[in-house]
Enzyme design. Sequence first.
Site, PDB file in Angstrom:
ATOM      1  N   SER A 146     -79.654  61.340 -37.525  1.00  0.00           N
ATOM      2  CA  SER A 146     -78.361  61.298 -36.850  1.00  0.00           C
ATOM      3  C   SER A 146     -78.455  60.494 -35.549  1.00  0.00           C
ATOM      4  O   SER A 146     -78.801  59.335 -35.557  1.00  0.00           O
ATOM      5  CB  SER A 146     -77.854  62.721 -36.612  1.00  0.00           C
ATOM      6  OG  SER A 146     -76.525  62.719 -36.149  1.00  0.00           O
ATOM      7  N   ASP A 153     -72.352  56.858 -34.800  1.00  0.00           N
ATOM      8  CA  ASP A 153     -73.792  57.024 -34.647  1.00  0.00           C
ATOM      9  C   ASP A 153     -74.516  56.415 -35.849  1.00  0.00           C
ATOM     10  O   ASP A 153     -73.872  55.914 -36.781  1.00  0.00           O
ATOM     11  CB  ASP A 153     -74.147  58.498 -34.421  1.00  0.00           C
ATOM     12  CG  ASP A 153     -73.879  59.380 -35.633  1.00  0.00           C
ATOM     13  OD1 ASP A 153     -73.140  58.940 -36.542  1.00  0.00           O
ATOM     14  OD2 ASP A 153     -74.392  60.509 -35.680  1.00  0.00           O
ATOM     15  N   ASP A 162     -75.909  57.283 -38.628  1.00  0.00           N
ATOM     16  CA  ASP A 162     -75.551  57.613 -40.013  1.00  0.00           C
ATOM     17  C   ASP A 162     -74.043  57.767 -40.197  1.00  0.00           C
ATOM     18  O   ASP A 162     -73.584  58.220 -41.242  1.00  0.00           O
ATOM     19  CB  ASP A 162     -76.295  58.856 -40.497  1.00  0.00           C
ATOM     20  CG  ASP A 162     -75.897  60.136 -39.772  1.00  0.00           C
ATOM     21  OD1 ASP A 162     -75.598  60.064 -38.564  1.00  0.00           O
ATOM     22  OD2 ASP A 162     -75.888  61.200 -40.410  1.00  0.00           O
ATOM     23  N   ASP A 178     -71.633  59.684 -39.068  1.00  0.00           N
ATOM     24  CA  ASP A 178     -70.894  60.936 -39.253  1.00  0.00           C
ATOM     25  C   ASP A 178     -70.255  61.420 -37.947  1.00  0.00           C
ATOM     26  O   ASP A 178     -69.360  62.256 -37.973  1.00  0.00           O
ATOM     27  CB  ASP A 178     -71.757  62.031 -39.896  1.00  0.00           C
ATOM     28  CG  ASP A 178     -72.956  62.457 -39.063  1.00  0.00           C
ATOM     29  OD1 ASP A 178     -73.210  61.851 -38.003  1.00  0.00           O
ATOM     30  OD2 ASP A 178     -73.658  63.403 -39.488  1.00  0.00           O
TER      31      ASP A 178
END
Length: 574
Positions: A146, A299, A301, A303
């Site tokens: 993340s 960010d 990834d 999400d």
Amino acid sequence: MDTAIQAKINTWLTGSFDEDTRQEIKKLQQENETDLADAFYRNLEFGTGGLRGIMGVGTNRMNKYTVGMATQGYANYLKQSFPGEVKVAIAHDSRNNSRFFAETTAGVFAANGIKVYLFESLRPTPELSFAIRHLGCQGGVVCTASHNPKEYNGYKAYWNDGAQLVPPHDKNVIKEVEKISSVDEVKFTGGEENITLIGREIDEAYMDMVKGLSVYPDVIARQHDLKIVYTPIHGTGIKLVPEVLQRFGFTNVTIVEEQAEPNGNFPTVAYPNPEEKETMSIGLKKAESLDADILLGTDPDADRVGIGIRDNHGKWVLMNGNQTAVLAFNYLIEARRTKGIAQPNDMVITTIVTTGMIDEIAAANKVACYRVLTGFKWIAEMIREKEGKENYIVGGEESFGLMIGDKIRDKDAVSAVALLCEMAAYEKEKGRSLFDKLIELYIQHGFYKEDLISITKKGMDGQQQIAAMMEAFRAQPPQTINGSPVVKLLDYELQQGKNLQTGETWPITLPKSNVLQFILEDGSIISARPSGTEPKIKFYFSIKEKLENAADFDKVNAQLDEKIKAIVKDMKLG
């Protein structure tokens, strides 16, 4: 060195580990015994987000072997849970080694006779959640850490509904992993024919789903030249966000070129988190120079989403996650009502540490609002529980995450970016900004203000220090905070609420979680929660004041800031 740690090290030096791994251990023995001990003193565990840790050799690090053992345990559990054909989907972000970890994971699943759908290259985490449901998989994995610093990587495990693992599955997977006493028990190779590469066909299905979330395509058509600046912060968002915005109908999108290229070293930032002003600083400068309407960042990834807008003085500011959630929840609730598509059984879901303003907005619109533990897996579980009985609209929490519609079951910054731009276009057509709308909502429902402090405790004793802090608060809760009596203590670990003035207790029906909440007589709420993925403890502050009119915004905002500072000082957290 502790004998148990040394025994683990010896196993890695003499067992079925590759030569590079053995050489790295020997190097650490000679140069840095402290780091070596930290690398082996424990095993990486599944927390609120699965595995997450620093990359390197050792049982407490992300590497081929810890990923392999986790996958073997997960594969064993999937085969026990689903006696027929088992299928999984696998994705990864732009981090260093993410592709390697994804391929390692795919290889272990495939060697265990499991059908694997592996994305051909990096993809946003929410697309993995979508793919699991779309392809009828029983599970899935995304390799990502993340928004953590570049040294980290991680492994999020998903169930057949596209949500991250919840009890009993998370604990059962851990049990299966712990049964594996040697890497010799991990099947790393031998089932390559079970792996199918996927890509554009899933992208198309996912983007069609996101496009279907648009509420006012006619407004976008009229405001198509809304000035949008977007940064993927060297992550996966670049794969889909620009195309999704184009499909929504936006024609004036500027990509922050310095941060457009996926890069696991995140060269322009110290910390790839769109919550941080430093991380968004290049985007803020670009937005200001272009006189943009809105700035958005995702960010690595994709999400989490951060947004920047002009405030009531025309200054560029970053919204916090609570403000973003308030705007998104209100927009979708109001828009459904205005368009006549609201249903009597509509519901929204948020978490126990997210602003109470969402409850106020939902109640004012006669929409059910549920609160769950922190983490989107709990929002997904509530959707599953209410499926067929109530109609899920949107979920979100303070940590810069939104989940719009029920076709995915994890936070999704790709759809959030598109809907936030649509919201900005909707307000612009009315001659105002999103900040103007936020102030209007504060006047209607009360001026809620939140803040968050994270205290990090590194090293082998970090977790013990955090546990001791929680135990002290639990055993001797403060009687007053900033001069206001603490009237209630909510202990989610003991699953009990207590009136500290009368002694009355009542059950909390949510699953156990190591969270404490102090409810003050003046309405303030302070929550203490150790992180499930990092060696830190988080303190959340939520306070509220009446806002009579827009002209008073600065004055009341300053008062709320001072009150939070006073609470932090009184609790000796600053």
